[in-house]
Design an enzyme around this catalytic site. Structure first.
Site, PDB file in Angstrom:
ATOM      1  N   ASP A  67      -0.534 -17.280 -28.737  1.00 31.91           N
ATOM      2  CA  ASP A  67       0.066 -18.000 -29.864  1.00 31.91           C
ATOM      3  C   ASP A  67       1.467 -18.507 -29.559  1.00 31.91           C
ATOM      4  O   ASP A  67       2.309 -18.623 -30.451  1.00 31.91           O
ATOM      5  CB  ASP A  67       0.102 -17.119 -31.131  1.00 31.91           C
ATOM      6  CG  ASP A  67      -1.271 -16.637 -31.513  1.00 31.91           C
ATOM      7  OD1 ASP A  67      -2.213 -17.443 -31.406  1.00 31.91           O
ATOM      8  OD2 ASP A  67      -1.402 -15.461 -31.884  1.00 31.91           O
ATOM      9  N   HIS A 101      -6.154 -23.449 -31.262  1.00 25.36           N
ATOM     10  CA  HIS A 101      -5.023 -24.288 -30.893  1.00 25.36           C
ATOM     11  C   HIS A 101      -4.951 -25.439 -31.880  1.00 25.36           C
ATOM     12  O   HIS A 101      -5.962 -26.058 -32.201  1.00 25.36           O
ATOM     13  CB  HIS A 101      -5.220 -24.869 -29.488  1.00 25.36           C
ATOM     14  CG  HIS A 101      -4.883 -23.909 -28.402  1.00 25.36           C
ATOM     15  ND1 HIS A 101      -5.278 -24.083 -27.096  1.00 25.36           N
ATOM     16  CD2 HIS A 101      -4.169 -22.767 -28.419  1.00 25.36           C
ATOM     17  CE1 HIS A 101      -4.826 -23.091 -26.366  1.00 25.36           C
ATOM     18  NE2 HIS A 101      -4.153 -22.275 -27.146  1.00 25.36           N
TER      19      HIS A 101
HETATM   20  P1  IMP Z   1      -9.884 -10.093 -27.915  1.00 20.45           P
HETATM   21  O1  IMP Z   1      -9.355 -11.017 -26.870  1.00 20.45           O
HETATM   22  O2  IMP Z   1     -10.480 -10.814 -29.105  1.00 20.45           O
HETATM   23  O3  IMP Z   1     -10.806  -9.063 -27.335  1.00 20.45           O
HETATM   24  O4  IMP Z   1      -8.641  -9.294 -28.524  1.00 20.45           O
HETATM   25  C1  IMP Z   1      -7.844  -8.426 -27.737  1.00 20.45           C
HETATM   26  C2  IMP Z   1      -6.385  -8.522 -28.147  1.00 20.45           C
HETATM   27  O5  IMP Z   1      -5.885  -9.828 -27.805  1.00 20.45           O
HETATM   28  C3  IMP Z   1      -6.127  -8.383 -29.656  1.00 20.45           C
HETATM   29  O6  IMP Z   1      -4.850  -7.785 -29.831  1.00 20.45           O
HETATM   30  C4  IMP Z   1      -6.077  -9.820 -30.135  1.00 20.45           C
HETATM   31  O7  IMP Z   1      -5.321  -9.954 -31.324  1.00 20.45           O
HETATM   32  C5  IMP Z   1      -5.400 -10.501 -28.966  1.00 20.45           C
HETATM   33  N1  IMP Z   1      -5.795 -11.922 -28.854  1.00 20.45           N
HETATM   34  C6  IMP Z   1      -6.946 -12.420 -28.375  1.00 20.45           C
HETATM   35  N2  IMP Z   1      -6.978 -13.762 -28.434  1.00 20.45           N
HETATM   36  C7  IMP Z   1      -5.809 -14.136 -28.959  1.00 20.45           C
HETATM   37  C8  IMP Z   1      -5.233 -15.425 -29.250  1.00 20.45           C
HETATM   38  O8  IMP Z   1      -5.798 -16.494 -29.038  1.00 20.45           O
HETATM   39  N3  IMP Z   1      -3.987 -15.397 -29.784  1.00 20.45           N
HETATM   40  C9  IMP Z   1      -3.327 -14.239 -30.009  1.00 20.45           C
HETATM   41  N4  IMP Z   1      -3.815 -13.027 -29.757  1.00 20.45           N
HETATM   42  C10 IMP Z   1      -5.051 -12.978 -29.226  1.00 20.45           C
HETATM   43 MG    MG Z   2      -3.385 -19.397 -30.640  1.00 20.57          MG
END
Ligand code: IMP
Ligand code: MG
Length: 334
Positions: free
Chosen positions: A13, A43
């Site tokens: 982010d 995005h």
């Molecule tokens: P996962 O990638 O969905 O398995 O999540 C694992 C960790 O990464 C969690 O803390 C999510 O909140 C974070 N996370 C995954 N994708 C994003 C993203 O696109 N933006 C921000 N945090 C993310």
């Molecule tokens: Mg994002």
């Protein structure tokens, strides 16, 4: 430029989409290819009054002639991808690597319960369970997914051809350095490495073919989901500063902390970053909103930038001063 890699310097982010779309457009990138985990939490690209919400396609979509590719390392959710391809009418310029893997219904449901949801606080997109199946070698390949027929190709070969013919390639990462499975705040991380080397490996590009690594850092740090975060402030204080954000897809409030030189420095090392892009500068310094000329920034805002350059030892080349792609200070040619 020929090959530029763009990665997140914090916890995702950071506003990579905005920086990717700016570079894609200004540098007339020939091909934009996405590495990274899979669908991201969203995005947002705003260009000439039009808003693009992208979770699978590269954010360089606004360059009308830019080819859009997804590397072998990426996990594809076919319905999310096909919705975007249809909505933005980019069938003819999209390609998915034949060896990418598919997120299936069972992965989505496995990601929405148990320790992944409760302890890690994942985004629920099915990427962790799908990568687990990939490691177990039982995942479905993109080339075996009937819905992707017509989009499948050899992305690794294509991107290498682009670089070898000295055309411009933009390699787009997802998530952020400290969500890396290897270099992040394990176990509060995503399901694979997301640093620059991994992003290149995802698309089939070797380390000698990369010229630049742009690390994107927001003017403050945010994090969604669980895990350590130095300098974290209360939601109330974040709100007062205007730093309170909500996840694009999950709607969860993002935790916030001031900009961290310590994290940025380590991320620059892990990614061998050659330059830094700072986003949401106008949130930290409202008087800089939509400014495009560095010389016109107030002294204290310039000091913030120059302190980062001094501490990390690489230039801050791009500064985002608003949501629109054109609200960008570009110091690359100064
Ligand atoms: P996962 O990638 O969905 O398995 O999540 C694992 C960790 O990464 C969690 O803390 C999510 O909140 C974070 N996370 C995954 N994708 C994003 C993203 O696109 N933006 C921000 N945090 C993310
Ligand atoms: Mg994002």
């Amino acid at each position: 430029m020929p090959a530029v890699v763009i990665v997140g310097g914090f916890f995702g982010d950071e506003g990579k989409g905005k920086i990717v779309s700016y570079i894609g457009l200004k540098d007339k990138v020939h091909t934009a290819v996405r590495g990274g985990v899979g669908p991201n939490a969203g995005h947002t690209v705003i260009y000439q009054g039009k808003t693009y919400k992208l979770r699978m396609l590269p954010s360089a979509i606004i360059g009308e002639n830019t080819r859009l590719m997804l590397g072998a390392g990426v996990l594809v959710n076919p319905s999310v991808l096909l919705d975007e391809v249809d909505k933005y009418d980019v069938w003819s310029r999209t390609m998915v690597d034949q060896m990418a893997c598919i997120i299936e219904e069972k992965h989505l449901s496995a990601d929405k319960s148990g320790h992944l949801k409760e302890m890690i606080g994942t985004t629920g997109t099915g990427t962790g369970p799908a990568n687990a199946d990939r490691v177990l070698r039982i995942a479905k390949l993109a080339k075996d997914e009937p819905r992707l027929k017509g989009l499948i190709g050899d992305v690794a070969e294509e991107v290498n051809k682009v670089v070898d013919s000295r055309k411009r390639l933009l390699v787009e990462g997802t998530q952020g350095t400290f969500l890396s499975l290897y270099h992040g705040t394990y176990p509060y991380v995503t399901s694979k490495d997301v640093t620059a080397s991994a992003i290149c490996s995802d698309v089939g590009l070797g380390p000698k073919k990369v010229d630049e690594v742009v690390m994107v850092c927001k003017s403050y740090v945010t994090r969604v989901g669980a895990g350590p975060m130095e300098g974290e402030m209360s939601l109330e204080d974040a709100q007062k500063k205007g730093w309170q954000e909500f996840g694009t897809v999950t709607g969860r409030p993002r935790r916030a902390a001031p900009f961290s030189i310590k994290l940025a420095k380590r991320a620059a090392m892990l990614n061998s970053a050659t330059s830094i892009a700072i986003t949401k500068f106008d949130i930290l310094f409202p008087e800089t909103a939509n400014e495009t000329d560095y010389a016109k920034l107030p002294a204290h805002a310039k000091r913030f930038v120059e302190e980062i350059e001094g501490e990390i030892g690489i230039p801050v080349t791009l500064i985002g001063t608003g949501a629109e792609v054109d609200s960008t200070i570009d110091r690359r040619r100064n």
